[in-house]
Design a protein around this motif. Structure first.
Motif, short mmCIF file in Angstrom:
data_model
loop_
_atom_site.label_atom_id
_atom_site.label_comp_id
_atom_site.label_asym_id
_atom_site.label_seq_id
_atom_site.Cartn_x
_atom_site.Cartn_y
_atom_site.Cartn_z
N ARG A 88 37.40 48.37 60.60
CA ARG A 88 38.07 48.41 59.30
C ARG A 88 39.40 47.64 59.32
O ARG A 88 40.31 47.91 58.55
N GLN A 89 39.48 46.65 60.19
CA GLN A 89 40.71 45.87 60.32
C GLN A 89 40.95 45.06 59.06
O GLN A 89 40.09 44.29 58.63
N PRO A 90 42.12 45.20 58.44
CA PRO A 90 42.42 44.41 57.24
C PRO A 90 42.81 42.99 57.60
O PRO A 90 43.05 42.66 58.78
N PHE A 91 42.90 42.14 56.60
CA PHE A 91 43.30 40.75 56.82
C PHE A 91 44.80 40.65 57.00
O PHE A 91 45.57 41.42 56.43
N ASP A 92 45.22 39.66 57.80
CA ASP A 92 46.65 39.41 57.96
C ASP A 92 47.19 38.64 56.75
O ASP A 92 46.44 38.27 55.84
N LEU A 93 48.50 38.41 56.73
CA LEU A 93 49.14 37.80 55.57
C LEU A 93 48.60 36.41 55.27
O LEU A 93 48.42 36.04 54.10
N ASP A 94 48.33 35.64 56.30
CA ASP A 94 47.82 34.29 56.08
C ASP A 94 46.44 34.31 55.44
O ASP A 94 46.15 33.57 54.50
N ALA A 95 45.57 35.18 55.94
CA ALA A 95 44.22 35.28 55.37
C ALA A 95 44.28 35.83 53.95
O ALA A 95 43.52 35.39 53.07
N ARG A 96 45.17 36.77 53.68
CA ARG A 96 45.33 37.28 52.32
C ARG A 96 45.71 36.15 51.36
O ARG A 96 45.19 36.07 50.25
N GLU A 97 46.64 35.32 51.80
CA GLU A 97 47.08 34.21 50.96
C GLU A 97 45.91 33.28 50.64
O GLU A 97 45.72 32.86 49.50
N ARG A 98 45.14 32.97 51.65
CA ARG A 98 44.01 32.06 51.43
C ARG A 98 42.93 32.67 50.55
O ARG A 98 42.33 31.97 49.73
N LEU A 99 42.72 33.97 50.69
CA LEU A 99 41.68 34.62 49.91
C LEU A 99 42.12 34.93 48.48
O LEU A 99 41.50 34.50 47.51
N VAL A 100 43.21 35.69 48.36
CA VAL A 100 43.58 36.28 47.07
C VAL A 100 44.25 35.29 46.14
O VAL A 100 44.02 35.30 44.94
N ARG A 101 45.09 34.42 46.69
CA ARG A 101 45.77 33.46 45.83
C ARG A 101 45.25 32.05 46.01
O ARG A 101 45.65 31.14 45.28
N GLY A 102 44.35 31.87 46.97
CA GLY A 102 43.78 30.55 47.18
C GLY A 102 42.35 30.45 46.68
O GLY A 102 42.10 29.99 45.56
N PHE A 103 41.41 30.95 47.45
CA PHE A 103 39.99 30.69 47.18
C PHE A 103 39.37 31.55 46.08
O PHE A 103 38.72 31.04 45.16
N LEU A 104 39.53 32.85 46.16
CA LEU A 104 38.71 33.75 45.34
C LEU A 104 38.85 33.59 43.82
O LEU A 104 37.84 33.52 43.12
N PRO A 105 40.06 33.55 43.27
CA PRO A 105 40.14 33.47 41.80
C PRO A 105 39.41 32.27 41.21
O PRO A 105 38.61 32.41 40.28
N GLY A 106 39.66 31.11 41.76
CA GLY A 106 39.02 29.91 41.25
C GLY A 106 37.54 29.87 41.51
O GLY A 106 36.76 29.43 40.66
N ALA A 107 37.12 30.33 42.70
CA ALA A 107 35.70 30.28 43.05
C ALA A 107 34.89 31.24 42.20
O ALA A 107 33.80 30.90 41.72
N LEU A 108 35.39 32.44 42.01
CA LEU A 108 34.68 33.41 41.17
C LEU A 108 34.55 32.89 39.74
O LEU A 108 33.49 32.98 39.13
N PHE A 109 35.65 32.35 39.23
CA PHE A 109 35.65 31.83 37.87
C PHE A 109 34.68 30.65 37.74
O PHE A 109 33.89 30.58 36.79
N ALA A 110 34.70 29.75 38.71
CA ALA A 110 33.79 28.60 38.68
C ALA A 110 32.33 29.04 38.78
O ALA A 110 31.44 28.38 38.22
N ASN A 111 32.10 30.14 39.47
CA ASN A 111 30.74 30.66 39.61
C ASN A 111 30.31 31.53 38.44
O ASN A 111 29.19 32.04 38.42
N GLY A 112 31.22 31.72 37.47
CA GLY A 112 30.82 32.39 36.24
C GLY A 112 31.24 33.83 36.09
O GLY A 112 30.68 34.56 35.26
N LEU A 113 32.25 34.27 36.86
CA LEU A 113 32.69 35.66 36.77
C LEU A 113 34.21 35.73 36.75
O LEU A 113 34.88 35.19 37.64
N TYR A 114 34.75 36.40 35.74
CA TYR A 114 36.17 36.72 35.70
C TYR A 114 36.32 38.16 36.17
O TYR A 114 35.77 39.09 35.56
#
Length: 464
Positions: free
Chosen positions: A396-422
């Motif tokens: 259950r190890q959480p992500f570190d700050l760098d991975a959080r930045e890449r996921l939450v403010r980098g990849f996920l918002p745009g990718a989910l939206f591009a794939n058709g989900l807000y």
């Protein structure tokens, strides 16, 4: 994945994103990344779907912001708003009323549990929370206990951004730039069972443990100084923490024992999100105050409310007593009229029962994502769920700050939206993706959300 694209008419230039980049100060957003990263532009909505200025059709998996219970594009609500605006667009509730304000107050009083019969209107949830704290402070002054002013709330919980509501909020990173805040806010542990595996086999014991931390805080601060406990029925920030069995029963007992007001912060949870008009009824407790907003109008008008019990309102009814607090647009007549019509739609279409009938299916559909290595937990209630993402599923190890930045403010918002989900990637606690679809949704929309989440999270695994 691909989404259907309906191109804008040829020759029509859309400079909305550029205008936003130059002039719009967006909420909770990093302004400096624009115009290099164009601002997403939403142009219309219908039912559970949105369209952007590129013609893309996107499933609204968050009901805007936990708001649009009855779906987008309800012409009957627009017509009610237009009729009220033509008849009387504005008048305050500062010692006056209009027919729709009085009618909505009466409707909410009838819908609220127990003797919560007095409605104080605001324009949104943060203002309702602010109002509840001020009402609690003045209540105790009026009954001869002026030292009772402190508030207990939970770690990682979000209750609003005004200085009082922010002091109640349990998110240090959200508060640090605005300190010093109003004094008197204190925190206790929340009900994140996933992060307390020692209670996995006995959630009722976890509920007792978590509730007892509230009494511990009251006694530590001094019961003669604590005015209120603010709790969401299901905590939003951190990722949809449902209450363990027996939790609220014990909290109510503690509040009664120490003469502390229990405030049910239902800004998200009220108006059908959990299959009840007020979620406290579903979870079996009677608060002294309720704060609510969002789904009251399904977003067709800005409105919120604090609803008080007969116990709380009693000293305010004494001769010569006033509550020196209010908002210019609180209970705006257009928003009030729309809210009445929205509540009619919810009743006529049986949306509360629809949520109760479908909540297990939504949970089961999202639960399919647990086969992905990146998914540690899926939890929620009603139409309010979170998918927690982890670096290591076994530990259950959480992500570190760098991975959080890449996921939450980098990849996920745009990718989910591009794939058709807000929906909402969030890391105010650990990393989660939250979904809270309009209450009109059913299995087809659940399947669509799961498919987009699966495809996107498979990509995300490769980045972290």
């Amino acid at each position: 994945m691909t989404t259907s694209i309906e191109q804008p008419p040829a020759g029509v230039a859309d400079d909305t994103a550029a205008r936003a980049a130059d002039h719009l100060w967006m909420h909770f957003a990093r302004q400096g990344r624009h115009p290099e990263t164009p601002v997403p532009v939403i142009t219309r909505g219908e039912g559970a779907y949105l369209w952007d200025n590129q013609g893309r059709k996107i499933l609204d998996g968050l009901s805007g912001l936990f708001v649009v219970q009855v779906g987008h594009g309800r012409r009957e609500l627009a017509e009610v708003a237009a009729k009220q605006a033509a008849e009387l667009a504005y008048f305050p509730v500062w010692g006056y009323t209009t027919p729709v304000q009085a009618e909505l107050a009466e409707r909410l009083a009838h819908l609220a549990p127990g003797d919560l019969n007095r409605v104080f209107f605001t324009t949104g949830g943060g203002e309702a929370v602010e109002s509840a704290w001020k009402a609690a402070k003045q209540y105790f002054k009026l009954i001869g206990k002026p030292q009772k002013h402190k508030v207990i709330s939970r770690a990682v919980a979000y209750h609003g951004t005004t200085h009082g509501a922010l002091a109640i909020t349990g998110l240090p990173a959200m508060k640090k730039d605005f300190e010093p805040l109003a004094p008197g806010g204190f925190r206790v542990p929340n009900t994140n069972l996933y992060r307390h595996p020692e209670f996995a086999e006995d959630p009722k014991a976890f509920g007792r443990w978590a509730a007892d931390r509230i009494e511990e805080a009251i006694l530590f601060e001094g019961a003669d100084t604590v005015a209120a406990v603010f709790l969401e029925p299901v905590q939003n920030s951190g990722g949809c923490f449902p209450p363990p069995p027996g939790y609220f029963e014990r909290v109510r007992e503690i509040c009664d024992k120490h003469d502390v007001l229990l405030v049910s912060d239902e800004v998200i949870c009220a108006f059908g999100r959990h299959g009840a008009t007020f979620a406290c009824e579903k979870f079996g407790y009677l608060p002294d105050l309720i704060t609510c907003a969002k789904g009251m109008s399904s977003g067709y008008g800005p409105i919120g409310a604090m609803i008080a019990s007969e116990k709380v309102i009693a000293p305010f009814l004494r001769p010569g007593v006033a509550f020196p607090h209010g908002y210019t647009f609180g209970g705006h007549p257009v928003a009030a009229a729309v809210s009445l019509a929205n509540l009619d739609i919810m009743a006529n279409e049986g949306l509360n029962q629809r949520v109760l009938d479908n909540e297990a299916a939504l949970g089961a559909t999202l639960g399919k994502l647990l086969d992905l290595p990146i998914v540690g937990d899926v939890r929620g209630d009603g139409y309010f769920w979170a998918v927690e993402l982890v670096k290591d599923k076994a530990t259950r190890q959480p992500f570190d700050l760098d991975a959080r930045e890449r996921l939450v403010r980098g990849f996920l918002p745009g990718a989910l939206f591009a794939n058709g989900l807000y929906c909402r990637p969030d890391d105010r606690g650990d990393v989660v993706v939250q979904v809270a679809p309009p209450l009109i949704c059913g299995q087809p929309e659940f399947d669509e959300m799961e498919q987009v989440l699966r495809a996107t999270l498979l990509e995300a695994q490769e980045l972290v």
